[in-house]
Motif scaffolding. Structure first.
Motif, mmCIF file in Angstrom:
data_model
loop_
_atom_site.group_PDB
_atom_site.id
_atom_site.type_symbol
_atom_site.label_atom_id
_atom_site.label_comp_id
_atom_site.label_asym_id
_atom_site.label_seq_id
_atom_site.Cartn_x
_atom_site.Cartn_y
_atom_site.Cartn_z
ATOM 1 N N UNK A 60 -5.883 0.251 -4.197
ATOM 2 C CA UNK A 60 -4.510 0.084 -4.680
ATOM 3 C C UNK A 60 -3.591 1.181 -4.168
ATOM 4 N N UNK A 61 -4.107 2.369 -3.995
ATOM 5 C CA UNK A 61 -3.300 3.429 -3.413
ATOM 6 C C UNK A 61 -2.899 3.061 -1.982
ATOM 7 N N UNK A 62 -3.752 2.267 -1.323
ATOM 8 C CA UNK A 62 -3.472 1.830 0.047
ATOM 9 C C UNK A 62 -2.224 0.975 0.184
ATOM 10 N N UNK A 63 -1.715 0.437 -0.947
ATOM 11 C CA UNK A 63 -0.493 -0.367 -0.882
ATOM 12 C C UNK A 63 0.707 0.457 -0.415
ATOM 13 N N UNK A 64 0.576 1.773 -0.410
ATOM 14 C CA UNK A 64 1.657 2.614 0.120
ATOM 15 C C UNK A 64 1.955 2.297 1.578
#
Length: 450
Positions: A60-64
């Protein structure tokens, strides 16, 4: 290839064929590189629990990095953009594998490379798939879209399950970190190969033009939408629950109960199978009661998982039939995660007008994904660290996880208020669009592979 005219029937047929090949190869690739394999790999590296909690939040952090996909689509089109990011994604997986060799030289560097590789792996995936659904719409018509989605999804799941079974058999005979390295490298090579099929897809110039539209005015407009802001709060709690339950359940049964990698993979297969079943059940239930209620019910089912780990038998008693009890949390995690995610996508498609969906989707994913990723990373790491101290050095290893899941259950119970506050949308959407359009949206979402 980007064309300035509608695709011919033959061009659509060829593009669909290449998309199916991509799905088949990508299914096997993903299972070699998925969350379970990366967590087992991190355990083999003797990574601390707090670091594994961070890895669990990376999806989910990768959505950046998701906005990069829109920018790249505006430059080269949707198909080539996804292909480029798929290559980058799988090169990032090789970074993860490289940490097994770096740990021999300098362990802190290995942990840093592991985290960086995990973040880029999920970040490039987010950037790659941001325009995947519009791309499917571009290479199909109303008459063949459902068939392509069903076939590509079936191929993804089929090769994915076969890959997971193969991995479990390999690990049963060769339980070593370099075997996991080989599995990750194999998955990366398959992933790079799959990108070649996406690159062959033809598309119209409409997708590129859509991606070139200024996003800022659309984002500012989205911020004023009360329904969308409530959806962001609810999506945050949904994502946080997945981050705090799914990867830590694997960690709990691996470190808390000391099971083998083979058995951990088998539990993961069960979780994957329950997710497949839940996509079909969840779609039919959504037609009847709407995405809001489905999201609420699935969210509160997470408390079953927390209660199980809190009351689970001690590691000293887990023999014979006791292991069958541990099927429950993985079945529930698989069902609730995919049901919540699909319900939130259904909700978005029913509540946001189509012209605003590209910009709003990016905004929602970045806001809910990145925020939940950071929160899950910090909160999960803190609870695991404090749980180790709370349990004490001489306590059974599962006591750390009892504390963790008890605290997580309290957090989910309090945060459920944000999910309950979602504005009902099913009745209005049915009135404006009819049941057939509602069913079309639901079918397309539940059958779309990850």
């Amino acid at each position: 290839m980007i064309l300035n005219h509608p695709l011919t029937g033959e061009q659509k047929k060829t593009s669909q064929y290449n998309y199916n090949l991509f799905s088949a190869v990508n299914g096997a690739s993903y299972m070699c590189l998925g969350e379970t394999v990366i967590i087992l790999f991190a355990v083999k590296l003797h990574a601390p629990n707090i670091l594994i909690a961070v890895i669990g939040a990376m999806m989910y952090l990768g959505f950046l990095l998701l906005p990069l996909g829109v920018v790249r689509t505006g430059q080269v089109g949707a198909a080539r953009s996804q292909a480029d990011f798929w290559v980058c994604r799988n090169i990032a997986a090789l970074l993860v594998a490289a940490s097994a060799f770096l740990v021999l030289l300098y362990p802190p560097l290995a942990m840093a490379v592991l985290l960086l590789g995990s973040f880029l792996f999920y970040g490039f995936r987010a950037a790659g798939v941001v325009m995947s659904q519009p791309l499917i719409g571009d290479i199909t018509s109303d008459s063949d879209r459902a068939r392509l989605i069903a076939r590509s999804t079936g191929l993804f799941y089929l090769t994915g399950v076969l890959a997971m079974i193969t991995i479990s058999l390999v690990l049963n005979y060769f339980d070593h970190i370099y075997v996991l390295v080989g599995i990750i490298v194999t998955g990366a090579m398959l992933g790079i190969t799959s990108s070649g099929f996406i690159r062959k897809i033809d598309e119209t110039a409409d997708l590129q033009r859509s991606a070139r539209k200024p996003l800022l005015p659309q984002l500012l407009d989205a911020l004023l939408d009360k329904t969308l802001t409530r959806q962001i709060y609810a999506g945050f709690m949904v994502n946080l629950s997945i981050i705090m339950l799914a990867p830590i359940s694997i960690l709990a049964i691996k470190r808390g109960y000391g099971i083998s990698d083979t058995r951990a993979i088998l539990f993961s297969i069960l979780q994957f199978a329950s997710a497949i079943a839940a996509t079909q059940i969840g779609g039919k239930v959504t037609e009847r009661i709407g995405p809001r209620k489905v999201a609420i019910y699935a969210y509160f089912m997470n408390l079953i998982v927390c209660m199980f780990w809190l009351l689970a038998p001690s590691s000293a008693r887990t023999e014979g039939w006791w292991w069958s009890l541990f099927l429950l949390p993985f079945i529930v995690v698989g069902m609730t995660a995919v049901t919540m995610q699909n319900a939130m996508i259904h909700y978005f498609l029913m509540s946001v007008p189509k012209p605003k969906q590209v910009a709003s989707s990016m905004f929602v994913n970045v806001a809910t994904g990145a925020a939940a990723g950071v929160t899950g990373m910090l909160l999960g790491g803190f609870l695991l660290k404090y749980g180790e101290r709370f349990a004490g050095p001489d306590a059974p290893p599962e006591n750390t996880f009892r504390f963790y899941f008890a605290a997580a259950g309290v957090i989910f119970l309090l945060g459920g208020w944000l999910v309950i506050r979602l504005v009902p949308v099913i009745d209005t959407f049915l009135k404006d669009n009819g049941m057939e359009q509602t069913r079309t949206i639901i079918r397309e979402v539940v059958k779309h592979p990850r």
